[in-house]
Write an enzyme that holds these catalytic residues in place. Structure first.
Site, mmCIF file in Angstrom:
data_model
loop_
_atom_site.group_PDB
_atom_site.id
_atom_site.type_symbol
_atom_site.label_atom_id
_atom_site.label_comp_id
_atom_site.label_asym_id
_atom_site.label_seq_id
_atom_site.Cartn_x
_atom_site.Cartn_y
_atom_site.Cartn_z
ATOM 1 C CG ASN A 242 5.895 74.146 5.839
ATOM 2 O OD1 ASN A 242 6.437 73.363 5.102
ATOM 3 N ND2 ASN A 242 4.406 74.153 5.924
ATOM 4 C CE LYS B 196 3.018 76.697 3.436
ATOM 5 N NZ LYS B 196 1.768 77.343 3.658
ATOM 6 C CG HIS C 102 1.007 72.562 7.327
ATOM 7 N ND1 HIS C 102 -0.235 72.899 6.536
ATOM 8 C CD2 HIS C 102 1.655 73.365 7.636
ATOM 9 C CE1 HIS C 102 0.254 74.152 6.296
ATOM 10 N NE2 HIS C 102 1.140 74.472 6.925
ATOM 11 C CD GLU D 58 -0.551 74.714 3.084
ATOM 12 O OE1 GLU D 58 0.686 74.234 2.884
ATOM 13 O OE2 GLU D 58 -0.485 75.927 3.343
ATOM 14 C CD GLU E 256 1.235 76.482 11.000
ATOM 15 O OE1 GLU E 256 2.060 77.435 10.568
ATOM 16 O OE2 GLU E 256 0.795 75.634 10.300
ATOM 17 N N GLY F 289 -0.997 81.799 4.798
ATOM 18 C CA GLY F 289 -0.839 82.431 3.150
ATOM 19 C C GLY F 289 -1.741 83.420 2.664
ATOM 20 C CB SER G 294 0.328 85.932 7.588
ATOM 21 O OG SER G 294 -0.428 85.340 6.540
HETATM 22 C C1 PEP Z 1 2.477 77.531 7.039
HETATM 23 O O1 PEP Z 1 2.205 76.954 6.094
HETATM 24 O O2 PEP Z 1 2.837 76.807 7.956
HETATM 25 C C2 PEP Z 1 2.355 78.965 7.214
HETATM 26 C C3 PEP Z 1 2.359 79.423 8.410
HETATM 27 O O3 PEP Z 1 2.489 79.749 6.007
HETATM 28 P P1 PEP Z 1 2.258 81.467 5.903
HETATM 29 O O4 PEP Z 1 3.596 81.692 6.885
HETATM 30 O O5 PEP Z 1 2.842 81.623 4.587
HETATM 31 O O6 PEP Z 1 0.994 81.780 6.550
#
Ligand code: PEP
Length: 251
Positions: free
Chosen positions: A10, A12, A96, A98, A168, A174, A214
């Site tokens: 992803n 973003k 997601h 976000e 997630e 992040g 992460s």
């Molecule tokens: C994501 O945004 O779906 C995500 C898992 O980000 P990160 O891997 O940076 O934690």
């Protein structure tokens, strides 16, 4: 039929088009020969040029990061599911954290978006996951169950074949903090059992459930080796071709 192993990146709101093409081509070149599926969820502006650059293959696929819940109309700045489908974009990410947070997307709206995406013929990577307060209160499984019940579980058995679930935990996105393999496995097994109760064994066994939060080159192997973890939805680490390929190679 064994469920698919998937590494989804992803991106973003990152990369300009030139960097994006270089990144996608480097990843696609390494991923095409694998038995696993690689999905690149890129900015809308990159979808069409990348369709042309990456030779179409069932191993490397593009995804949009969102779509609107209406097919067309006076919604300035939005992109609809039929627009994506007309460009032969196979996947869209919905739910997601976000978008849930910054764009106030709740379970009811996500239910409409799921309908729009599936009606247009898209496959969906549907995200769910709890915040840190919910995790600390040990209410994470109930929270995810509510998210799924109020949106995803409105779908029929036939429609569920077009769904990938991404668990997630928000506290791991992040932040550099990863759920432990045991924490990921606990939730993935719980989600699979919810799928079994609602849709039966076949859907439960065949739905890929990805972990996101992460994921990195050095922790992917342990996470992906958990029985119910079928791959990852990867943010930050998907922006570096070497690291993302390491993640793809972790299966
Ligand atoms: C994501 O945004 O779906 C995500 C898992 O980000 P990160 O891997 O940076 O934690």
């Amino acid at each position: 039929m064994a469920r698919k192993k998937i590494a989804a990146g992803n991106w973003k709101m990152n990369t300009n088009i030139d960097d994006g093409i270089a990144l996608a081509v480097a990843v696609a070149d390494a991923a095409r020969s694998k038995d696993t599926v690689t999905i690149l969820a890129v900015p809308f502006t990159h979808l069409y040029p990348l369709q042309k650059k990456i030779k179409s293959s069932s191993k490397v696929l593009l995804a949009a990061q969102n779509c609107h819940h209406k097919a067309s109309g006076a919604f300035t700045g939005e992109i609809s599911a039929p627009m994506l489908a007309a460009m032969k974009v196979p996947y869209v990410i919905l739910g997601h954290s976000e978008r849930r947070e910054y764009n106030h997307e709740d379970n009811a709206l996500l239910s409409l978006k799921l309908r729009a995406a599936l009606d247009a013929g898209l496959k969906v990577i549907f995200c769910c996951g709890e915040g840190l307060d919910i995790r600390k209160a040990n209410a994470h499984v109930a929270h995810v169950k509510k998210q799924l019940t109020e949106s995803l579980f409105q779908l029929t058995i036939a429609e569920m074949k077009n769904i990938v679930i991404a668990y997630e935990p928000i506290w791991a996105i992040g932040t550099g903090e990863t759920a432990s393999p045991a924490q990921a496995q606990e939730m993935h097994a719980a989600i699979r059992s919810m799928l079994q109760k609602k849709y039966g064994k076949r859907i439960a066994e065949n739905t890929s459930i990805l972990y996101g939060g992460s994921v990195k080159g050095n922790n992917a192997k342990e996470l992906f080796s958990q029985a119910d973890v079928d791959g990852g939805l990867v943010g930050g680490s998907s922006l570096n071709a070497t690291e993302f390929v390491q993640i793809i190679n972790a299966f």
